[in-house]
Design a protein around this motif. Structure first.
Motif, short mmCIF file in Angstrom:
data_model
loop_
_atom_site.label_atom_id
_atom_site.label_comp_id
_atom_site.label_asym_id
_atom_site.label_seq_id
_atom_site.Cartn_x
_atom_site.Cartn_y
_atom_site.Cartn_z
N LYS A 103 -2.10 26.04 21.22
CA LYS A 103 -1.93 25.75 19.89
C LYS A 103 -1.73 23.84 19.14
O LYS A 103 -2.80 23.65 18.31
CB LYS A 103 -0.41 25.74 19.50
N VAL A 104 -0.91 22.92 20.45
CA VAL A 104 -1.12 21.56 19.76
C VAL A 104 -2.84 20.84 21.14
O VAL A 104 -2.86 19.99 20.19
CB VAL A 104 0.03 20.35 20.52
N THR A 105 -3.15 21.38 21.48
CA THR A 105 -4.98 21.27 21.39
C THR A 105 -5.40 21.93 20.83
O THR A 105 -6.92 21.89 21.84
CB THR A 105 -4.84 21.56 23.64
N LEU A 118 -1.81 17.06 29.03
CA LEU A 118 -2.40 16.97 27.52
C LEU A 118 -3.55 16.07 27.69
O LEU A 118 -4.94 16.38 27.01
CB LEU A 118 -1.40 16.80 26.76
N LEU A 129 10.40 19.59 18.97
CA LEU A 129 10.10 20.75 17.95
C LEU A 129 11.47 21.79 18.11
O LEU A 129 12.69 21.03 18.44
CB LEU A 129 9.19 21.40 19.64
N LEU A 153 2.23 27.12 23.49
CA LEU A 153 2.73 26.06 22.97
C LEU A 153 1.26 25.33 23.13
O LEU A 153 1.25 24.09 22.27
CB LEU A 153 3.76 25.92 23.49
N VAL A 165 3.58 22.92 13.58
CA VAL A 165 3.76 22.32 15.34
C VAL A 165 2.45 22.23 15.77
O VAL A 165 1.45 22.38 15.85
CB VAL A 165 4.04 23.81 16.41
N THR A 166 2.26 20.18 16.24
CA THR A 166 1.33 19.99 16.35
C THR A 166 1.74 18.55 17.46
O THR A 166 0.53 17.99 18.25
CB THR A 166 0.65 18.85 14.83
N SER A 167 2.49 19.08 18.11
CA SER A 167 3.26 18.52 19.03
C SER A 167 4.25 19.46 20.09
O SER A 167 3.98 20.02 19.80
CB SER A 167 3.34 16.73 18.62
N LEU A 168 4.84 18.15 21.15
CA LEU A 168 4.75 19.11 21.50
C LEU A 168 6.59 18.43 21.72
O LEU A 168 7.60 18.52 22.78
CB LEU A 168 4.81 18.68 23.53
#
Length: 278
Positions: free
Chosen positions: A204-206, A123, A256, A201, A250-253
């Motif tokens: 999405k978070v990046t 990340l 979840l 995923l 969902v903003t982080s891995l």
């Protein structure tokens, strides 16, 4: 999913006969395989989620397993609490599997005892490339499960999906997986879905768009006890691909839950089952 079916047909019709180390628990025998060494498929993730439709693939279980990997766990307790039992046959009496994917992804251990969180590094690398496309991280966005020092400690399959590399350009993220060993009937439909989900995923978070999943194989094989099922599967016409929805929460891995993922429009043929060789 014509790409997957084309590979399945190629190995079914022209694969070379090989022995295997795996054993069927029902008979105690080692099934032979029809095998092909070296192949590659590409899936455009903008055209739908690449979940096999010529049989049913349990999407929720795929989600649970990916979240389990990302948590760094190597114990089947989390899976069992979500009614996923695919790793049970390799776990010891405490539920441990040894240093499998979760450990390698989140706590890779070097020879000096240093631990590396490869997911966090991935990340960070993506953010560096977003800020500067010429950054050295651009060609180093790698997540590997192959740690030779840990292989003897693993109870189950060791590093089958060995290494994936990500690439980003113009706000789009792609992933290429190298899979050293691939059970085409049982495992590969699951593996395609797993790494397509992981790509979505991470995108999405990046703040990126999922673009392509490239699946590169070492030994791609069909076990002889699956030949009848594969023959049936190859008579079936695939349906249009479903769509994946990931909740905006969902903003982080980390942290979840399976409820944050939804598959829309998954139409599939009847279930085809087969015994796993362990």
């Amino acid at each position: 999913m014509r790409q997957y079916l084309d590979l399945l047909r190629l190995v079914y019709e022209r694969g070379e006969l090989k022995g295997s180390r795996a054993v069927l628990e029902s008979t105690g025998t080692k099934p032979k395989t029809r095998s092909l060494f070296g192949y590659q498929n590409r899936y455009d993730l903008t055209q739908g989620f690449p979940l096999v439709t010529t049989k049913t693939v349990p999407f929720r279980q795929v989600v649970v397993e990916v979240l389990w990997f990302l948590s760094g766990s190597t114990n089947v307790d989390y899976l069992q609490r979500h009614n996923v039992k695919i790793w049970d046959q390799w776990a010891d009496e405490t539920g441990e599997l040894g240093p499998i994917y979760g450990k390698q992804w989140r706590a890779w251990e070097g020879g000096d005892g240093q631990h590396v969180d490869q997911v966090a590094e991935l990340l960070r690398g993506i953010e560096q490339v977003k800020a500067d496309p010429t950054a050295s991280a651009a060609r180093r966005l790698i997540l590997t499960a192959w740690n030779p020092a840990d292989l003897p400690k693993i109870h189950g399959p060791s590093g089958c999906h060995t290494l994936c590399q990500f690439s980003m350009n113009n706000g789009k993220l792609s992933c290429q997986l190298y899979q050293r060993s691939a059970d085409l009937f049982l495992g590969v439909p699951w593996n395609i879905a797993s790494y397509a989900l992981l790509t979505h995923l991470i995108a999405k978070v990046t703040g990126l768009e999922a673009a392509e999943f490239i699946h590169t194989f070492g030994d791609a094989h069909i076990y002889e006890n699956h030949l009848d099922q594969v023959g049936e599967q190859l008579t079936r016409e695939p349906y249009p691909l479903p769509k994946l929805e990931i909740d905006d929460s969902v903003t982080s891995l980390d942290g979840l839950t399976p409820e944050q993922f939804r598959l829309v429009g998954y139409r599939h043929h009847a279930r085809l089952s087969g015994e796993v060789a362990v």
